[in-house]
Design an enzyme around this catalytic site. Sequence first.
Site, PDB file in Angstrom:
ATOM      1  CG  HIS A 108      -1.875   1.245   1.424  1.00 55.90           C
ATOM      2  ND1 HIS A 108      -2.538   1.707   0.140  1.00 55.90           N
ATOM      3  CD2 HIS A 108      -2.387   1.864   2.262  1.00 55.90           C
ATOM      4  CE1 HIS A 108      -3.228   2.606   0.535  1.00 55.90           C
ATOM      5  NE2 HIS A 108      -3.243   2.761   1.853  1.00 55.90           N
ATOM      6  CG  ASP A 191      -6.704   1.252  -0.733  1.00 56.39           C
ATOM      7  OD1 ASP A 191      -7.097   0.315  -1.049  1.00 56.39           O
ATOM      8  OD2 ASP A 191      -6.359   1.595   0.627  1.00 56.39           O
TER       9      ASP A 191
END
Length: 333
Positions: A108, A191
């Site tokens: 991420h 995201d």
Amino acid sequence: MAKLYYQSDCQREYLADKTVAIIGFGSQGHAHALNLKDSGHKVIVGLYEGSRSWAKAEAQGLKVATAADAAKMADVIMMLVNDELQPKIYEESILPNLTESKYLAFAHGFNIHYGQIKPPANMGVFMVAPKGPGHTVRSEYVEGRGVPCLIAVHQDPSGDTLQVGLAYAEGIGGARAGILATTFREETETDLFGEQAVLCGGVSELMKAGFDTLVEAGYSPESAYFECIHEMKLIVDMINKGGLSYMRYSISDTAEFGDYSVGRRIITEETRKEMKKVLKEIQEGVFASRWIAENKAGRAAFNARRRIERELPVEKVGKELRKLMPWQEEPEF
């Protein structure tokens, strides 16, 4: 159209002579470590001394060391602990053991994009982000399939960072499904937006609002739970399988007509404007700053809200109704 990579684009020799350190052994960590090991790569798991995961990892046949020792021994270091924990672990255990021949990896982009981790300029930095939970990444690999992954390169002084990242993605099974090229910025911002405006914040508030509306109108909480919470999975499963069109094909014509007639009355232009505000806050780092500050302050507001949400009537009703569903076991958390 974003670039897609498959098995033929991945050369595992870029990882063949390298040791991969997986920092963390949670949902993603255990899946990455085991999949890479089963793909024939050298893996070491980095944990803190006394971690409950230490014995679990060793029981799976994995080598385990402290995060600092794992980083020292590794050529590729994948950070798979929670976003809020990464900067401290990086500063204390990873940074002192970095050299220009190593690669730093993430699943991420939060800490790179928002500057919480700033790697030396002379080392490769990439991201491989499976688009599924860790248990699915593992189970699909075991079944001979894979979960699609995103890949991005932040720094590439060696000129082969993408190839190393693709070999890593292939090693965890991502190339069996497809590896989609992106950037740290795009992955992070989309995201966060998806989580806040749709998947977590948006959907949970929508379900709670539906439940509350029916209960306040005098309908039983049990009926409200079934209609506004329980059946959400049925709808989402159909969308995952064949898109919105398949979902609408599968439901009744009455439900489909209601979809077209009412959906935009719920998600109004005001809602869309608020979504744009949420996205702007993400893009400008406002959300990131709030979350970083909340963690530094000890999470008082976050923990208080968590306690309140767990005591809502919809949660209590749901827990009782799920006892009627023997096919699913109530999770411990």
